[in-house]
Design an enzyme around this catalytic site. Structure first.
Site, PDB file in Angstrom:
ATOM      1  N   HIS A  37      -1.995   0.443  13.591  1.00 36.32           N
ATOM      2  CA  HIS A  37      -1.598  -0.963  13.726  1.00 36.32           C
ATOM      3  C   HIS A  37      -2.408  -1.642  14.823  1.00 36.32           C
ATOM      4  O   HIS A  37      -2.790  -2.811  14.701  1.00 36.32           O
ATOM      5  CB  HIS A  37      -0.106  -1.063  14.085  1.00 36.32           C
ATOM      6  CG  HIS A  37       0.821  -0.466  13.081  1.00 36.32           C
ATOM      7  ND1 HIS A  37       1.440   0.752  13.271  1.00 36.32           N
ATOM      8  CD2 HIS A  37       1.241  -0.917  11.870  1.00 36.32           C
ATOM      9  CE1 HIS A  37       2.203   1.026  12.230  1.00 36.32           C
ATOM     10  NE2 HIS A  37       2.104   0.036  11.365  1.00 36.32           N
ATOM     11  N   SER A 186       3.299   6.056  10.456  1.00 37.52           N
ATOM     12  CA  SER A 186       4.576   6.153  11.163  1.00 37.52           C
ATOM     13  C   SER A 186       5.365   7.372  10.720  1.00 37.52           C
ATOM     14  O   SER A 186       6.210   7.887  11.470  1.00 37.52           O
ATOM     15  CB  SER A 186       5.400   4.886  10.916  1.00 37.52           C
ATOM     16  OG  SER A 186       4.700   3.740  11.358  1.00 37.52           O
TER      17      SER A 186
END
Length: 281
Positions: A37, A186
């Site tokens: 990210h 994640s």
């Protein structure tokens, strides 16, 4: 210090306060942030006048209730990272900010969303496209940044954005990987030590397909066999290990164009996906 916006009216007021000529970059996320990210945010900061991210765990794109419940949430950690990466603001909407109606009308994907993730996660892409459209309508960005790691999602978001008014430019950013090739995700934090060691099998399978492609192999079934052989050696059965035409995200049916290898597999109870561009035919 990053500006935290919790409600739609706060976002609108912040957006109206920006100079009319400012180029707005947007990075939509579901939180549980990592350097993958970070690469999106940092690129947006470098290319735009102002960068805003969103953190929203979108229940509409989860096909398994347990997966939604287990998805990691840490607002403080996410906001700290976004500030370090240079984002000016973060929108942290509630469910009602994006879905004020009881039964939202879903945006269904086209043919490029029916196989692979679309097959193994029914309804997933309808949830993704619906939330992306609503995020775009609220934020009104000029550019939105997405990772190539989720290549099928990226393909469908580009299709969605092509029909939007005003237009949103979709900027694709390279997959960020660990030194051993595992794509940052994640979900990786849910891998146990043994599963983490074996998780490199996805990238090794994709690399085997690319190696065969570079050597001249142009039969999709042989490229896919090269991937499956890597899985077989690890005793893992992938959900899919396939080659697609990058222009359609369907199995190749024509000469020319670019091909991409895509794969998904479960390591323990954790489902991972990855892909690799093979090159032009």
């Amino acid at each position: 210090m990053i500006r935290r916006l919790h409600h739609l009216d706060e976002l609108r007021a912040w957006r109206e306060s920006l100079p009319a000529a400012a180029v707005i970059g947007f990075v939509p996320t579901m939180g549980a942030l990592h350097q993958g990210h970070g690469s999106l945010v940092q690129r947006a900061v470098a290319e735009c006048d102002t960068t805003v991210a969103s953190v929203f765990v979108n229940r509409l794109q989860f096909d398994e209730a347990e997966d939604f419940a287990c998805y990691p949430r840490d607002e403080e950690a996410d906001c700290r990272l976004l500030a370090e990466w240079g984002a000016a603001a973060v929108w942290l909407p509630g469910h009602a900010d994006l879905y004020p109606e009881e039964e939202p009308e879903l945006i269904q994907p086209g043919p490029g969303g029916r196989l692979f993730e679309g097959e193994y996660r029914p309804g997933h892409f309808a949830g993704v496209l619906t939330v992306v459209a609503r995020l775009f309508a609220a934020v009104r960005p000029h550019r939105a940044y997405f990772g190539e790691k989720d290549a099928q999602q990226l393909f469908l978001v580009r299709e969605l954005a092509a029909g939007l008014v005003p237009p949103v430019e979709i900027v694709a950013c390279p997959t960020v990987r660990e030194p051993d090739g595992l794509a940052l995700s994640s979900r990786n934090r849910r891998l146990g030590p043994a599963e983490r060691r074996r998780a490199t099998v996805l990238h090794r399978a994709l690399t085997a397909a690319r190696r065969a492609f570079v050597a001249g192999e142009r039969r999709p079934e042989r490229l896919e066999a090269a991937m499956r052989e890597v899985y077989r050696a690890e005793g893992i059965e992938p959900e899919y290990a396939a080659v697609v035409d990058d222009a359609t995200f369907l199995p190749p049916t024509r000469p020319g164009g670019s091909w991409r290898a895509v794969t998904a597999a479960r390591l323990g109870g954790v489902r991972l996906i990855d892909n690799l561009l093979l090159g032009r035919c």
